[in-house]
Write a protein that holds these residues in place. Structure first.
Motif, PDB file in Angstrom:
ATOM      1  N   VAL A  47       0.846  -1.203   0.000  1.00 15.65           N
ATOM      2  CA  VAL A  47       0.000   0.000   0.000  1.00 15.65           C
ATOM      3  C   VAL A  47       0.875   1.244   0.000  1.00 15.65           C
ATOM      4  N   VAL A  48       0.498   2.224  -0.812  1.00 17.72           N
ATOM      5  CA  VAL A  48       1.103   3.552  -0.733  1.00 17.72           C
ATOM      6  C   VAL A  48       0.207   4.338   0.223  1.00 17.72           C
ATOM      7  N   HIS A  49       0.665   4.468   1.458  1.00 20.75           N
ATOM      8  CA  HIS A  49      -0.161   5.141   2.462  1.00 20.75           C
ATOM      9  C   HIS A  49      -0.178   6.644   2.199  1.00 20.75           C
ATOM     10  N   SER A  50      -1.287   7.264   2.599  1.00 18.64           N
ATOM     11  CA  SER A  50      -1.448   8.691   2.309  1.00 18.64           C
ATOM     12  C   SER A  50      -0.763   9.575   3.343  1.00 18.64           C
ATOM     13  N   GLY A  51      -0.559   9.049   4.567  1.00 20.26           N
ATOM     14  CA  GLY A  51      -0.019   9.879   5.656  1.00 20.26           C
ATOM     15  C   GLY A  51      -1.104  10.267   6.641  1.00 20.26           C
ATOM     16  N   LEU A  52      -2.201   9.560   6.613  1.00 19.48           N
ATOM     17  CA  LEU A  52      -3.387   9.879   7.411  1.00 19.48           C
ATOM     18  C   LEU A  52      -3.171   9.784   8.914  1.00 19.48           C
ATOM     19  N   TYR A  53      -2.414   8.775   9.334  1.00 19.52           N
ATOM     20  CA  TYR A  53      -2.465   8.366  10.738  1.00 19.52           C
ATOM     21  C   TYR A  53      -1.472   9.073  11.661  1.00 19.52           C
ATOM     22  N   TYR A  54      -0.493   9.745  11.118  1.00 19.89           N
ATOM     23  CA  TYR A  54       0.701  10.075  11.905  1.00 19.89           C
ATOM     24  C   TYR A  54       0.617  11.444  12.560  1.00 19.89           C
ATOM     25  N   ARG A 101     -13.647  10.646  13.105  1.00 19.80           N
ATOM     26  CA  ARG A 101     -13.651  12.110  12.915  1.00 19.80           C
ATOM     27  C   ARG A 101     -12.288  12.687  13.295  1.00 19.80           C
ATOM     28  N   ALA A 102     -11.713  12.141  14.383  1.00 15.09           N
ATOM     29  CA  ALA A 102     -10.382  12.623  14.802  1.00 15.09           C
ATOM     30  C   ALA A 102      -9.339  12.317  13.721  1.00 15.09           C
ATOM     31  N   LEU A 103      -9.499  11.160  13.087  1.00 17.75           N
ATOM     32  CA  LEU A 103      -8.594  10.769  12.002  1.00 17.75           C
ATOM     33  C   LEU A 103      -8.729  11.732  10.815  1.00 17.75           C
ATOM     34  N   HIS A 104      -9.960  12.102  10.540  1.00 13.54           N
ATOM     35  CA  HIS A 104     -10.233  13.060   9.458  1.00 13.54           C
ATOM     36  C   HIS A 104      -9.499  14.371   9.738  1.00 13.54           C
ATOM     37  N   GLU A 105      -9.586  14.824  11.000  1.00 13.19           N
ATOM     38  CA  GLU A 105      -8.920  16.092  11.366  1.00 13.19           C
ATOM     39  C   GLU A 105      -7.406  15.957  11.252  1.00 13.19           C
ATOM     40  N   ARG A 106      -6.895  14.812  11.703  1.00 10.65           N
ATOM     41  CA  ARG A 106      -5.445  14.603  11.645  1.00 10.65           C
ATOM     42  C   ARG A 106      -4.970  14.581  10.191  1.00 10.65           C
ATOM     43  N   GLY A 107      -5.715  13.873   9.355  1.00 12.85           N
ATOM     44  CA  GLY A 107      -5.346  13.795   7.942  1.00 12.85           C
ATOM     45  C   GLY A 107      -5.351  15.168   7.302  1.00 12.85           C
ATOM     46  N   THR A 108      -6.348  15.976   7.666  1.00 10.57           N
ATOM     47  CA  THR A 108      -6.431  17.330   7.116  1.00 10.57           C
ATOM     48  C   THR A 108      -5.225  18.141   7.595  1.00 10.57           C
ATOM     49  N   ALA A 109      -4.881  17.986   8.902  1.00 15.58           N
ATOM     50  CA  ALA A 109      -3.717  18.705   9.447  1.00 15.58           C
ATOM     51  C   ALA A 109      -2.433  18.264   8.742  1.00 15.58           C
ATOM     52  N   ASN A 110      -2.383  17.021   8.285  1.00 14.73           N
ATOM     53  CA  ASN A 110      -1.186  16.522   7.595  1.00 14.73           C
ATOM     54  C   ASN A 110      -1.164  16.911   6.111  1.00 14.73           C
ATOM     55  N   GLY A 111      -2.201  17.616   5.675  1.00 18.07           N
ATOM     56  CA  GLY A 111      -2.207  18.128   4.300  1.00 18.07           C
ATOM     57  C   GLY A 111      -2.661  17.120   3.259  1.00 18.07           C
ATOM     58  N   ILE A 112      -3.479  16.141   3.672  1.00 20.58           N
ATOM     59  CA  ILE A 112      -3.945  15.138   2.700  1.00 20.58           C
ATOM     60  C   ILE A 112      -5.195  15.664   1.992  1.00 20.58           C
ATOM     61  N   ASP A 113      -5.148  15.631   0.682  1.00 23.76           N
ATOM     62  CA  ASP A 113      -6.235  16.208  -0.106  1.00 23.76           C
ATOM     63  C   ASP A 113      -7.418  15.250  -0.240  1.00 23.76           C
ATOM     64  N   GLY A 114      -8.590  15.839  -0.325  1.00 21.83           N
ATOM     65  CA  GLY A 114      -9.778  15.122  -0.802  1.00 21.83           C
ATOM     66  C   GLY A 114     -10.422  14.165   0.178  1.00 21.83           C
ATOM     67  N   LEU A 115     -10.072  14.241   1.488  1.00 24.62           N
ATOM     68  CA  LEU A 115     -10.686  13.324   2.464  1.00 24.62           C
ATOM     69  C   LEU A 115     -12.187  13.615   2.529  1.00 24.62           C
ATOM     70  N   ARG A 116     -12.976  12.543   2.577  1.00 22.31           N
ATOM     71  CA  ARG A 116     -14.438  12.743   2.638  1.00 22.31           C
ATOM     72  C   ARG A 116     -15.045  11.825   3.681  1.00 22.31           C
ATOM     73  N   LEU A 117     -15.762  12.409   4.665  1.00 25.14           N
ATOM     74  CA  LEU A 117     -16.518  11.595   5.626  1.00 25.14           C
ATOM     75  C   LEU A 117     -17.814  11.173   4.941  1.00 25.14           C
ATOM     76  N   LEU A 118     -18.147   9.886   5.057  1.00 23.02           N
ATOM     77  CA  LEU A 118     -19.306   9.362   4.312  1.00 23.02           C
ATOM     78  C   LEU A 118     -20.316   8.704   5.237  1.00 23.02           C
ATOM     79  N   ALA A 119     -21.581   8.845   4.893  1.00 26.27           N
ATOM     80  CA  ALA A 119     -22.647   8.087   5.561  1.00 26.27           C
ATOM     81  C   ALA A 119     -22.610   6.658   5.000  1.00 26.27           C
ATOM     82  N   PRO A 120     -23.260   5.696   5.715  1.00 27.03           N
ATOM     83  CA  PRO A 120     -23.171   4.301   5.257  1.00 27.03           C
ATOM     84  C   PRO A 120     -23.576   4.096   3.793  1.00 27.03           C
ATOM     85  N   GLU A 121     -24.648   4.762   3.354  1.00 26.72           N
ATOM     86  CA  GLU A 121     -25.082   4.513   1.961  1.00 26.72           C
ATOM     87  C   GLU A 121     -24.071   5.081   0.959  1.00 26.72           C
TER      88      GLU A 121
END
Ligand SMILES: Cc1cc2nc3c(=O)[nH]c(=O)nc-3n(C[C@H](O)[C@H](O)[C@H](O)COP(=O)(O)OP(=O)(O)OC[C@H]3O[C@@H](n4cnc5c(N)ncnc54)[C@H](O)[C@@H]3O)c2cc1C
Length: 399
Positions: A47-54, A101-121
């Motif tokens: 996997v080429v990780h995006s840098g989301l978690y760090y 949600r915290a992961l979403h914020e972290r990813g945004t802080a790390n400069g990852i483009d295009g993250l989208r929180l999605l509902a189940p459908e």
């Protein structure tokens, strides 16, 4: 022009060697195996990780985010199979939704483009078979052939006038007044101006043998995989991950489409009984003793006996393994899982019982040792190489 010896023909050693050779250094890479990527690099999830978690500001975040871009560009430029297919991180409980949600914020802080929180459908439009309370789509994540990347890097080393020697086991390095000497098993010592060690599962031992305090011990965590049987392959289109437990450095068993076809399920994380212990029956008493005599292991064990025991049970039972996957994709059953080769992660563990979270490089007068390069070090390897090049220059300037 300097002469540099690199220990290790995994992706970190080769990326560093290729970089140094390209600028004109005289580079020799040695590896004890008979080809590139024989250990972590050739046995990972691809996997080429995006840098989301760090943690923002960490080396993992900086080099991981930059590396996700440079790795994809490198693979495309050199015709190595790569696909930026995106991934879905799936929350299956309200508590996980908060962490998502915290992961979403972290990813945004790390400069990852295009993250989208999605509902189940919305998540099911991407992965029709997932069950979730919410999901995060990470478009920058990809899959790549890391062995293919290593083949290109080794070729680049040779084309720049360097050498990659296989079947050469490095014993120890020793600083001399005017250079560094590497002793090897069954061969003449090698002399150089500087040494870079990227020895993966043996990083701490090689540093210690070379008179450099690694500040940590490598603990081998085996990651076991299954492959989805052909009949179940349609259950997953791309990459489906759980929300990771923030207390551990591993991401939890996930489903990963491989770039050359097939879908991998895993890896779990069990303590291996050998540094290169790919199966339970691989036991090296010296490696076990090495782990057991490290106070950090006992401190780590104190708070994690339950987790460790659950991992062992999951390792022993395909049904339990399948149950973890069914939290993400409920239709998966034990009958859908075919065993696949395992990998072993080199994870540095501090004396205080803390798993070293970030990449860790320690230096001696003319030596640079990569002590902790766990995931996403394959993704970040071209950037780690840039970082190590600066460390080599600093070592040469000091000498
Ligand atoms: C199960 C698993 C899944 C992973 N998934 C991903 C992923 O999807 N994406 C990602 O980015 N990262 C992933 N990683 C992490 C990634 O694979 C590693 O971070 C990366 O491969 C480390 O590369 P390396 O060159 O440091 O180590 P290695 O690839 O282990 O290379 C070290 C080399 O040093 C050699 N060596 C050791 N000692 C000596 C000696 N004394 N003399 C000579 N040679 C020696 C070994 O033979 C080996 O070839 C995963 C790792 C594992 C194990």
């Amino acid at each position: 022009m300097s002469k540099v010896v690199v220990v290790g023909a995994g992706i970190v050693g080769l990326a560093t060697a290729a970089r140094l050779a390209a600028r004109g250094d005289d580079v020799v890479v040695v590896d004890k195996e008979d080809g590139v990527a024989a250990h972590q690099t050739g046995r990972n999830s691809g996997v080429v990780h995006s840098g989301l978690y760090y943690s923002p500001g960490s080396l993992k975040a900086q080099l991981g985010v930059a590396g996700s871009r440079s790795m994809v560009a490198f693979a495309r430029e050199h015709g190595v199979a790569v696909d930026v297919c995106g991934k879905l991180v799936v929350a299956t409980s309200e508590e996980e939704v908060l962490r998502l949600r915290a992961l979403h914020e972290r990813g945004t802080a790390n400069g990852i483009d295009g993250l989208r929180l999605l509902a189940p459908e919305q998540a099911r439009e991407i992965e029709p078979h997932v069950a979730c309370a919410a999901a995060l789509f990470v478009p920058a994540t990809g899959i790549v052939d890391y062995r293919g990347v290593c083949d290109v890097l080794a070729r680049q080393v040779r084309e720049s006038g360097g050498e990659v020697r296989f079947g050469v086991r490095a014993r120890a390095a020793r600083d001399l007044p005017d250079g560094v000497e590497l002793t090897v098993e069954d061969g003449e010592p090698l002399r150089a101006d500087a040494l870079v060690a990227c020895a993966g599962l043996y990083a701490d031992r090689f540093a210690r043998a070379s008179g450099v305090d690694p500040q940590a011990r490598i603990v081998p965590f085996r990651g076991e995989y299954f492959e989805l049987a052909p009949g179940a392959a349609g259950l997953v289109r791309g990459l489906v991950y759980p929300v990771p437990d923030p207390r551990f450095p591993f991401l939890g068993v996930h489903l990963t489409r491989m770039v050359h076809g097939g879908t991998h399920a895993g890896p779990n994380a069990v303590l291996a009984l050998a540094r290169e212990g790919y199966r339970w029956r691989d036991v090296v008493p010296a490696d076990v003793l090495d782990a057991l005599t490290w106070p950090g292991l006992w401190r780590l064990a104190q708070g994690n006996v339950g987790t460790g025991a659950r991992e062992v049970v999951r390792s022993a039972s395909r049904r339990v393994f399948a149950r973890s996957l069914a939290r993400l994709v409920p239709e998966i059953t034990a009958a859908d899982l075919v065993p696949a080769p395992a990998g072993v992660r080199a994870q540095a563990l501090g004396r205080d019982g803390r798993l070293v979270d970030d990449f860790l490089v320690v230096t001696g007068p003319r030596q640079v040792h990569v002590v902790n390069a766990p995931s996403p070090a394959a993704t970040a390897s071209l950037e780690i190489a840039r970082h190590l090049e600066r460390q080599v220059d600093a070592a040469l300037a000091r000498a």
